[in-house]
Design an enzyme around this catalytic site. Sequence first.
Site, short mmCIF file in Angstrom:
data_model
loop_
_atom_site.label_atom_id
_atom_site.label_comp_id
_atom_site.label_asym_id
_atom_site.label_seq_id
_atom_site.Cartn_x
_atom_site.Cartn_y
_atom_site.Cartn_z
N CYS A 22 -1.81 12.21 15.15
CA CYS A 22 -1.19 12.01 16.30
C CYS A 22 -0.51 9.98 15.84
O CYS A 22 -0.78 9.99 14.89
CB CYS A 22 -2.73 11.33 16.52
SG CYS A 22 -3.71 13.06 17.32
N GLY A 45 3.01 14.24 16.50
CA GLY A 45 2.09 15.08 17.78
C GLY A 45 2.49 15.42 18.55
O GLY A 45 3.60 14.39 19.75
N ASN A 88 -5.86 8.07 16.03
CA ASN A 88 -5.39 8.69 15.79
C ASN A 88 -5.91 8.91 13.62
O ASN A 88 -6.59 7.56 13.44
CB ASN A 88 -4.36 8.09 14.80
CG ASN A 88 -3.87 8.62 13.67
OD1 ASN A 88 -2.25 7.71 13.18
ND2 ASN A 88 -3.42 9.51 13.26
N GLY A 89 -6.33 9.92 13.47
CA GLY A 89 -6.89 9.59 12.41
C GLY A 89 -8.27 11.20 12.53
O GLY A 89 -8.13 11.89 13.35
N TYR A 112 5.19 12.21 3.63
CA TYR A 112 6.05 13.17 4.59
C TYR A 112 5.85 12.79 6.39
O TYR A 112 6.67 13.00 7.00
CB TYR A 112 4.96 14.42 4.23
CG TYR A 112 5.12 15.33 5.83
CD1 TYR A 112 5.95 16.82 5.57
CD2 TYR A 112 4.02 15.95 6.41
CE1 TYR A 112 6.58 17.17 6.89
CE2 TYR A 112 4.30 16.85 7.55
CZ TYR A 112 5.11 17.75 7.82
OH TYR A 112 5.08 18.47 8.51
#
Length: 492
Positions: A8, A36, A111-112, A255
């Site tokens: 995210c 995301g 995020n996570g 990535y």
Amino acid sequence: MSNLKEECAVFGIYSGQKQNVASTVYYGLFALQHRGQESCGIVVNDDGLFNAYKDNGLVNDVFTRPVLDKLGSGNMAIGHDRYSTTGNGDRNNAQPIVVNHHKGRMAIAHNGNIVNAFELRQDLELQGSIFHSTTDTEVIAYMITKERISSKSIEEAVSRAMNKIDGAYSLLVMSPQKMIACRDPYGFRPLCYGRRDDGAYIVASETCALDAVGAQYIRDVDPGEIVIFSKNGVRSIREHCGTKSHKICIFEYLYFARPDSVIEGRSVHEARRKAGALLAMQFPVDADIVIGVPDSGLDAAIGYAEQSGIPYGMGFIKNKYIGRTFIAPGQKNREDKVRIKLNVIRQTVNGKRLVLVDDSIVRGTTITRIIQLLRSAGAKEVHVMSSAPMFTDPCYYGVDVDTKENLIACQCDCDMDKVAKKVGADSVGYLDVNNLHMIIGNKPGEGFCSACFGTGYPTKVPTGQKNRFEEKINKGGSDTDEENYEMFLRVE
Ligand code: SF4
């Protein structure tokens, strides 16, 4: 073109004065869309009045001009791009989450992935809490609001909640008066902030979003740090800093992050080039040309070409208009979908011995199709290089790495010859896990997480939690989910 699902992104603005903060967040979320594509949301704070809008879809589909106009102006705002890792893709799970609590109101974007969400949620439910979503973010929101009852400030509540939550979290929390950025003590996910010429502070998952809104980068939020933006300026709480060893996700460099981003002072593009150069040293191949799989394999392909002296060429054109919502009418054939997304430039590959560089090989299905396309375009040899090591273990920190039985490395006993045979390549090479530290200039094994490559987990591994992908399929996932899992979630 990995088939890993992303995590995210969070983005926020704190301005001393009322302005069109929703537009700024829109541009920030747009710049972070690669992290995301399932849903997105913005909450605008207009002197304590919260206006929120969120929905499934891409940023420019969800936030039309009338929607942005309705969100109006404010003195701060936060936003979120979501790909689900915990909780399914329901609209209910979109973020930011807004909660009304004993002492006011709060919005939160995350995020996570926290590793003790299951236990914390069970405890809260046994105490009578009712959850509206299946996300771990709502668990974090509960933990903070619970602590808020006995805390003097929202930042104190965040700090106290941090003693209880474990795992990966880069958070943005907004109260009526403050915007708070906070990063878990391991620092799994990136988070940084900067400032615009008009004095507004911007917080973002990646620096590319600061660039997009004309903000100057100031610094990264440190692992364990809480940074408070308010009318009193910027303040930092550092009591959790240094309590854990630093574990930035190495896969952010390989990535997830955009190549034009800089994370903790290191260029993502440079890290990928180094990965390519290391691959060239590990696996020298007698070949005519080096090509990369667009987009995230291109930087490493340049690195391989530079190091090896083999010319770099453009092997594919990618259809950039395929997004999360792409539907292949009346067809189930995966090969056709790869063909729609990537077209081979025959003039580059015909009659050539190729080095084909990709960011990773997860299931191996997509790379198999790509090799088939190259061979039918006349490639004489295809030597595949993965700039990530072999995936052997799941990720519990916000990345949907597949189950062990679907990972090609596990299916092939981590034997590169077996992988090559299975995907139809002449040879396959993976970046050595022992070389990973070199792409970011760290000491071996220090300062980063590489657990999905078999190096061990830095936290307790969650118990009592079903595999997320299985959970998703069981909860009404469809063929489309399965297919999307393979191909269509990434918009680069
Ligand atoms: Fe990143 Fe892998 Fe660690 Fe997950 S397990 S945080 S994907 S390096």
